[in-house]
Write a protein that holds these residues in place. Structure first.
Motif, mmCIF file in Angstrom:
data_model
loop_
_atom_site.group_PDB
_atom_site.id
_atom_site.type_symbol
_atom_site.label_atom_id
_atom_site.label_comp_id
_atom_site.label_asym_id
_atom_site.label_seq_id
_atom_site.Cartn_x
_atom_site.Cartn_y
_atom_site.Cartn_z
ATOM 1 N N UNK A 44 63.463 -29.214 -8.303
ATOM 2 C CA UNK A 44 63.169 -28.611 -6.957
ATOM 3 C C UNK A 44 62.488 -27.259 -6.909
ATOM 4 N N UNK A 45 62.863 -26.218 -7.774
ATOM 5 C CA UNK A 45 62.399 -25.224 -7.930
ATOM 6 C C UNK A 45 60.576 -25.237 -8.238
ATOM 7 N N UNK A 46 60.564 -26.111 -9.054
ATOM 8 C CA UNK A 46 58.833 -26.324 -9.152
ATOM 9 C C UNK A 46 58.165 -26.887 -8.116
ATOM 10 N N UNK A 47 58.812 -27.790 -7.088
ATOM 11 C CA UNK A 47 58.088 -28.443 -5.950
ATOM 12 C C UNK A 47 58.146 -27.529 -4.796
ATOM 13 N N UNK A 48 59.382 -26.891 -4.419
ATOM 14 C CA UNK A 48 59.557 -26.034 -3.260
ATOM 15 C C UNK A 48 60.514 -24.770 -3.463
ATOM 16 N N UNK A 49 60.093 -23.993 -3.993
ATOM 17 C CA UNK A 49 60.962 -22.906 -4.465
ATOM 18 C C UNK A 49 61.795 -22.210 -3.322
#
Length: 471
Positions: A436-441
């Motif tokens: 999730x942090x990688x895709x949309x922090x």
């Protein structure tokens, strides 16, 4: 001369009370900014109301009349205006909420004491409360039976607006329309759509030319915008119910096939839902603050300020829910499918009182209507008339997959997810924190686990029903 007291009927076309007054002679249209009503208002609705009043006043002035504006308690103001302008009486259209009925009774008494005639008319509904009942004469609590009788009843034709020669122009307290700030409110943060009868008619005609034939199939597809968007116009009466129904009947006559006819009927059934909930409110005014359906032990709603705040702000970590709440914030409107989804999420996944959601919607919706909003919220919370069963709990992820498969609606209102693949958007709750942090922090992780909350919600309702939650 007669006064026509405008309230939630801000139009000259298809207005029964106004037409009746004009049929008897000269008519002076009046609107009173009622402080008791304004106390329950909110910036988006005040802005919409003022726009509608401005357009109505312009319509009258173009025809040699005017809309007299005043502010105060109608019990005092309406008789004072009538006496000041030598009016013989006051006509107005019925409003069905408890507050409005109490106000109208007080105005009737004050007019009678002043020796002034007064007449009220059914205008906002095709079939007034008490006209559609069970065989025993009781109001319906199940929509299906109500719809059958409603759909079989003949509908009145639209009435014409008054002729120019019937309209009177007289000065009131406001030469210029007051601003939102003048009435004690801040400018709305949301973009409020155009009001007035012309805007309503354009929207109605456009809908009945094409989208109404796809309504049954596409009305739940959040990104399609295949709905009428007439709710605010109906709430404020900038379009008449007879005019709307007549347009749908013309669309029925022009329908190219049987499926299209079914689609038109599906839209007409939504008009019936509106009247069904108005009848419920009329006969059960307590539902504004109390459950329609009584539970033996009462429902032990949770209290959690942080979860409530996340829901209001569209920061729950469930994209479809958050998109709906952000549409509310940005447009003072929410797609109907999303109204059900966010209400179910609040009451079943967060297990928070439906009244919290109802109050929030009341503060932000342009089209807030006491009967319809209350009916919708209590339906979702399984506390209302003909409500969904308590064990029917919308899965927020499945709802998004079914009604926004390409995440188009979600990405429109949740820009943090604009570059995320739809499959990842819909499986956001299953992704690792790292992914999730990688895709949309900037977009939050889910605040609850729906599967766990589902079991807790079922237990909560079973306890309320006096049942053993373990069974």
């Amino acid at each position: 001369m007669l006064l026509h007291w405008h309230r939630a009927d801000l139009r000259a076309h298809d207005n029964v009370g106004l037409a009746e007054a004009a049929s008897e002679g000269k008519v002076l249209p009046v609107f009173v900014f009622d402080d008791a009503v304004l106390a329950h208002a909110a910036p988006p609705r005040v802005a919409y109301m003022l726009d509608a009043l401005g357009r109505l006043r312009e319509w009258y002035r173009d025809r040699g009349g005017d809309l007299l504006l005043a502010r105060g308690n109608p019990t005092e103001v309406v008789p004072r205006i009538a006496e000041a302008h030598d009016a013989e009486g006051v006509y107005w259209n019925h409003d069905y909420s408890g507050l409005a009925r109490e106000r109208d009774e007080a105005v009737r008494e004050s007019l009678s004491e002043a020796g002034l005639d007064h007449r009220q008319f059914h205008d906002a509904l095709h079939h007034e409360p008490g006209s559609i009942t069970t065989n025993d004469g009781d109001p319906y609590s199940v929509y299906t039976y109500f719809w059958k009788k409603w759909s079989d009843r003949e509908k009145a034709a639209p009435v014409d607006p008054p002729e120019s020669g019937r309209l009177v122009a007289e000065a009131g307290e406001f030469e210029d329309l007051p601003s939102v700030e003048d009435l004690g409110f801040e400018q709305p943060a949301a973009t409020v759509e155009d009001a007035g009868h012309e805007a309503a008619r354009e929207r109605l005609e456009a809908f009945c030319e094409s989208d109404i034939y796809d309504y049954a199939e596409k009305r739940d597809r959040a990104a399609e915008r295949c709905t009428s968007r007439l709710s605010a116009h109906l709430k404020w009466g900038t379009v008449g119910v007879r005019e709307v129904y007549a347009a749908t009947e013309r669309a029925m006559d022009d329908a190219p096939d049987g499926d299209s006819e079914d689609s038109v009927e599906e839209f007409q059934s939504q008009l019936a839902w509106r009247e069904f909930y108005t009848h419920v409110l009329y006969f059960h005014p307590r539902v504004v603050t109390e459950n329609y359906r009584e539970y033996e032990e009462g429902i032990d709603w949770r209290e959690d300020d942080e979860e409530l705040r996340a829901w209001k702000d569209g920061e729950t970590g469930y994209p479809f829910v958050d998109a709906g709440m952000r549409q509310l914030r940005e447009e003072a409107f929410v797609h109907n499918r999303l109204r059900m989804v966010v209400a179910s999420f609040l009451t079943k996944d967060l297990m928070l009182d439906w009244r919290e959601g109802y109050d929030h919607f009341r503060e932000h919706l342009t089209d807030h209507d006491t009967a319809n909003d209350n009916g919708g919220w209590q339906w979702a919370a399984s506390t209302g008339t003909d409500a969904q069963p308590y064990f029917r709990i919308f899965n927020p992820t499945t709802q998004g997959e079914d009604h926004d498969p390409d995440a188009e609606y979600i990405k429109r209102y949740v820009p943090e997810l604009a570059d995320v693949d739809p499959e990842d958007v819909h499986s956001w709750h299953e992704l690792s924190d790292e992914r999730r942090e990688e895709l949309a922090p900037d977009y939050p992780a889910p605040i609850v686990d729906p599967s766990k909350r589902r079991e807790q919600a079922l237990a909560m309702f079973k306890r309320a029903r006096g049942e053993d939650p373990e069974e």
